[in-house]
Design an enzyme around this catalytic site. Structure first.
Site, PDB file in Angstrom:
ATOM      1  N   HIS A  57     -41.478  -8.194  70.823  1.00  0.00           N
ATOM      2  CA  HIS A  57     -42.623  -9.231  70.722  1.00  0.00           C
ATOM      3  C   HIS A  57     -42.562 -10.281  69.683  1.00  0.00           C
ATOM      4  O   HIS A  57     -42.797  -9.859  68.639  1.00  0.00           O
ATOM      5  CB  HIS A  57     -43.817  -8.644  70.998  1.00  0.00           C
ATOM      6  CG  HIS A  57     -44.969  -9.728  71.017  1.00  0.00           C
ATOM      7  ND1 HIS A  57     -45.779  -9.345  72.179  1.00  0.00           N
ATOM      8  CD2 HIS A  57     -45.416 -10.387  70.228  1.00  0.00           C
ATOM      9  CE1 HIS A  57     -46.777 -10.470  71.985  1.00  0.00           C
ATOM     10  NE2 HIS A  57     -46.705 -11.245  70.694  1.00  0.00           N
ATOM     11  N   HIS A  59     -42.369 -14.843  68.663  1.00  0.00           N
ATOM     12  CA  HIS A  59     -42.712 -16.033  69.015  1.00  0.00           C
ATOM     13  C   HIS A  59     -41.576 -17.022  68.487  1.00  0.00           C
ATOM     14  O   HIS A  59     -41.453 -17.634  67.324  1.00  0.00           O
ATOM     15  CB  HIS A  59     -43.927 -16.691  68.575  1.00  0.00           C
ATOM     16  CG  HIS A  59     -45.152 -16.024  69.190  1.00  0.00           C
ATOM     17  ND1 HIS A  59     -45.869 -16.366  70.341  1.00  0.00           N
ATOM     18  CD2 HIS A  59     -45.641 -14.886  69.039  1.00  0.00           C
ATOM     19  CE1 HIS A  59     -46.747 -15.425  70.682  1.00  0.00           C
ATOM     20  NE2 HIS A  59     -46.579 -14.364  69.893  1.00  0.00           N
ATOM     21  N   GLN A 152     -50.305 -20.523  75.324  1.00  0.00           N
ATOM     22  CA  GLN A 152     -51.045 -20.130  74.238  1.00  0.00           C
ATOM     23  C   GLN A 152     -52.522 -20.748  74.093  1.00  0.00           C
ATOM     24  O   GLN A 152     -53.300 -20.044  73.445  1.00  0.00           O
ATOM     25  CB  GLN A 152     -50.429 -20.986  72.743  1.00  0.00           C
ATOM     26  CG  GLN A 152     -50.994 -20.807  71.689  1.00  0.00           C
ATOM     27  CD  GLN A 152     -51.112 -19.573  70.898  1.00  0.00           C
ATOM     28  OE1 GLN A 152     -50.194 -18.715  70.420  1.00  0.00           O
ATOM     29  NE2 GLN A 152     -52.171 -19.008  71.085  1.00  0.00           N
ATOM     30  N   HIS A 210     -50.701 -11.374  76.242  1.00  0.00           N
ATOM     31  CA  HIS A 210     -51.446 -11.099  74.791  1.00  0.00           C
ATOM     32  C   HIS A 210     -52.898 -10.824  75.384  1.00  0.00           C
ATOM     33  O   HIS A 210     -53.676 -11.358  75.950  1.00  0.00           O
ATOM     34  CB  HIS A 210     -51.498 -12.603  74.128  1.00  0.00           C
ATOM     35  CG  HIS A 210     -50.389 -12.839  73.185  1.00  0.00           C
ATOM     36  ND1 HIS A 210     -49.255 -12.884  74.025  1.00  0.00           N
ATOM     37  CD2 HIS A 210     -50.047 -12.795  72.025  1.00  0.00           C
ATOM     38  CE1 HIS A 210     -48.465 -13.422  72.991  1.00  0.00           C
ATOM     39  NE2 HIS A 210     -48.732 -13.313  71.634  1.00  0.00           N
ATOM     40  N   GLU A 213     -56.569  -9.634  71.708  1.00  0.00           N
ATOM     41  CA  GLU A 213     -56.013  -9.641  70.294  1.00  0.00           C
ATOM     42  C   GLU A 213     -57.378 -10.254  69.369  1.00  0.00           C
ATOM     43  O   GLU A 213     -57.168 -11.564  69.069  1.00  0.00           O
ATOM     44  CB  GLU A 213     -55.029 -10.707  70.060  1.00  0.00           C
ATOM     45  CG  GLU A 213     -54.199 -10.679  68.495  1.00  0.00           C
ATOM     46  CD  GLU A 213     -53.127 -11.648  68.325  1.00  0.00           C
ATOM     47  OE1 GLU A 213     -52.774 -12.480  69.282  1.00  0.00           O
ATOM     48  OE2 GLU A 213     -52.635 -11.677  67.400  1.00  0.00           O
ATOM     49  N   ASP A 309     -43.847  -9.883  66.050  1.00  0.00           N
ATOM     50  CA  ASP A 309     -44.620 -11.216  66.406  1.00  0.00           C
ATOM     51  C   ASP A 309     -44.425 -12.538  65.915  1.00  0.00           C
ATOM     52  O   ASP A 309     -43.965 -13.313  66.382  1.00  0.00           O
ATOM     53  CB  ASP A 309     -46.021 -10.649  66.126  1.00  0.00           C
ATOM     54  CG  ASP A 309     -47.309 -11.477  66.883  1.00  0.00           C
ATOM     55  OD1 ASP A 309     -46.753 -12.233  67.880  1.00  0.00           O
ATOM     56  OD2 ASP A 309     -48.354 -11.286  66.477  1.00  0.00           O
TER      57      ASP A 309
HETATM   58  N1  17E Z   1     -50.198 -16.545  69.355  1.00  0.00           N
HETATM   59  C1  17E Z   1     -51.061 -15.566  69.485  1.00  0.00           C
HETATM   60  O1  17E Z   1     -52.078 -15.850  70.348  1.00  0.00           O
HETATM   61  N2  17E Z   1     -51.177 -14.298  68.897  1.00  0.00           N
HETATM   62  C2  17E Z   1     -50.395 -14.105  67.920  1.00  0.00           C
HETATM   63  N3  17E Z   1     -50.223 -13.003  67.226  1.00  0.00           N
HETATM   64  C3  17E Z   1     -49.236 -15.313  67.546  1.00  0.00           C
HETATM   65  C4  17E Z   1     -49.277 -16.316  68.210  1.00  0.00           C
HETATM   66  C5  17E Z   1     -48.314 -15.217  66.767  1.00  0.00           C
HETATM   67 FE   FE2 Z   2     -48.115 -12.680  69.776  1.00  0.00          FE
END
Ligand code: 17E
Ligand code: FE2
Length: 412
Positions: A57, A59, A152, A210, A213, A309
């Site tokens: 994982h 980006h 995103q 995702h 989070e 990440d």
């Molecule tokens: N975008 C997101 O939604 N969550 C993350 N941890 C990162 C990018 C790095």
């Molecule tokens: Fe991520």
């Protein structure tokens, strides 16, 4: 070529390995393979070898942009997303390819041979996706790249989000992404997951969302994804990443959730290095750790892998692409510091991650591609604790990175 006196993982038996045509031809107890005079022999004197590390994982589209156009001073996920949205406006294909390539060079040095990268597709021009698709081809002998179409800014909450996701899959993304906790409403979140599951079915693709989070104990999208995974019978092809809200769920709810989670075979990817930094930011003391329940998930038989990440971007200002750092942090935050837990922890970035990526040609076994790394250590405990180098990194029988161990002389 012949690799002599290698130790596979923490096994104490040493082996000799014959490599031919980029494959592991034979693996036999040490001392039982004859040296053909003309063969290229590497004697490891008992050093540990592993299949290459897997970054499950990251980006790569955002890597090496920390501070552009400004630094994330609150340290929240949300300031990171807003900062990236600004930086995204000036993306060019070359810009993305150059930054991602540089990070892949660091990963290769650190023994990473497989990378699942999320690529932001909430961009009408899909510049980053175009760049990563080209880089995947350019570097295919160095690294196996798996590309996630990652929305995103949301699938339902971003203009033409569904069309962009579909376009990304048409263009060749390997994995369908989602971000339900960032959608405007809970209902959009659920709908976005249902859409992602259908899209993955349509393209016969993997799925990696995702998911949850956030430090909101009401963020419960993983139950939706696990249920869809269970009902589809393809849970092993699906992943929930982050799931940090699970660290805030009450015990009764978590118990119900674990029922469907274990039945579903959904994979979980935790990103301890980044989430220990991003989460807990809205808390007064006591501050939550903001990590998913790694220890309990593992105990329940759920497949858990660790990802880095971010590597120097709006969400995380540090990082050299070294998965050892991720495991080191993960063991601390998950409180998995018993001796066997430490010794076995390389699995978070090898075998468990291979299951996430659904790799079929992975591992040091006869017939597999001869991709492996040599650690300057007799076992994983020592490699992790003493930050020992990856001395050699081979991909399909070819040496792609080599590091000399540091040497210290003590004058006392
Ligand atoms: N975008 C997101 O939604 N969550 C993350 N941890 C990162 C990018 C790095
Ligand atoms: Fe991520």
């Amino acid at each position: 070529m012949i690799i002599k006196n290698a130790q596979i993982g923490n096994d104490t038996e040493k082996v000799d390995i014959v490599i031919q045509d980029g494959k592991f031809k034979s693996i036999k107890p040490a001392g039982t393979v004859e040296d053909p005079a003309d063969s290229n022999v590497l004697n490891l004197d008992g050093k540990m070898i592993l299949p290459p590390f897997i970054e499950s994982h990251v980006h790569l589209d955002a890597t090496r942009t920390a501070g552009e156009p400004h630094w994330n001073m609150s340290g929240t996920l949300f300031e990171g997303i807003a900062t990236w949205a600004e930086r995204k406006e000036s993306l060019t294909k070359k810009d993305v390819m150059d930054r991602a390539r540089e990070t892949i060079r660091h990963q290769a040095k650190n023994g990473v041979g497989f990378v699942r990268t999320h690529v932001d597709v909430t961009d009408p021009k899909l510049t980053a996706l175009d760049a990563l698709l080209e880089l995947k081809e350019e570097l295919k002998d160095i690294v196996t790249l798996q590309i996630v179409a990652f929305p995103q800014e949301g699938i339902l909450s971003f203009p033409h989000g569904k069309e962009l996701m579909e376009k990304a899959m048409e263009l060749g993304a390997d994995v369908v992404g989602a971000i339900p906790h960032f959608e405007f409403t809970r209902e959009y979140g659920v709908e976005s997951l249902n859409y992602a599951v259908e899209l993955a079915e349509k393209y016969d693709a993997l799925l990696d969302a995702h998911c949850d989070e956030i430090d909101d104990e009401q963020s419960r999208f993983v139950e939706t994804l696990a249920t869809r995974a269970y009902e589809s019978g393809h849970g092993e092809r699906m992943t929930a990443s982050h799931t940090t809200a699970m660290g805030s769920y009450n015990g009764a709810y978590a118990s119900r959730l674990f029922n469907v989670l274990t039945k579903s075979h959904l994979n979980i990817v935790s990103n301890p290095l980044v989430n220990i930094h991003l989460q807990g930011r809205f808390d007064d003391y006591p501050k939550r750790r903001g990590l998913t329940r790694v220890k309990e998930l593992v105990a329940a038989g759920v497949n858990v892998a660790f990802g880095h990440d971010d590597i120097f971007d709006p969400w995380y200002p540090l990082g050299d692409g070294n998965m050892r750092d991720v495991v080191h942090m993960g063991l601390h935050v998950a409180q998995m510091m018993g001796y066997p837990e430490i010794q076995e922890s390389y699995r978070f970035i090898t075998d468990n991650a291979a299951q996430v990526l659904q790799l079929t040609d992975y591992g040091i076994a006869e017939g597999n591609s001869a991709s492996f790394i040599v650690l300057d250590a007799p076992d994983w405990y020592t490699a992790l604790n003493e930050k020992r180098e990856v001395l050699y990194h081979f991909e399909q029988g070819r040496l792609i990175a080599e590091t000399k161990p540091h040497e210290t002389t003590l004058h006392f």
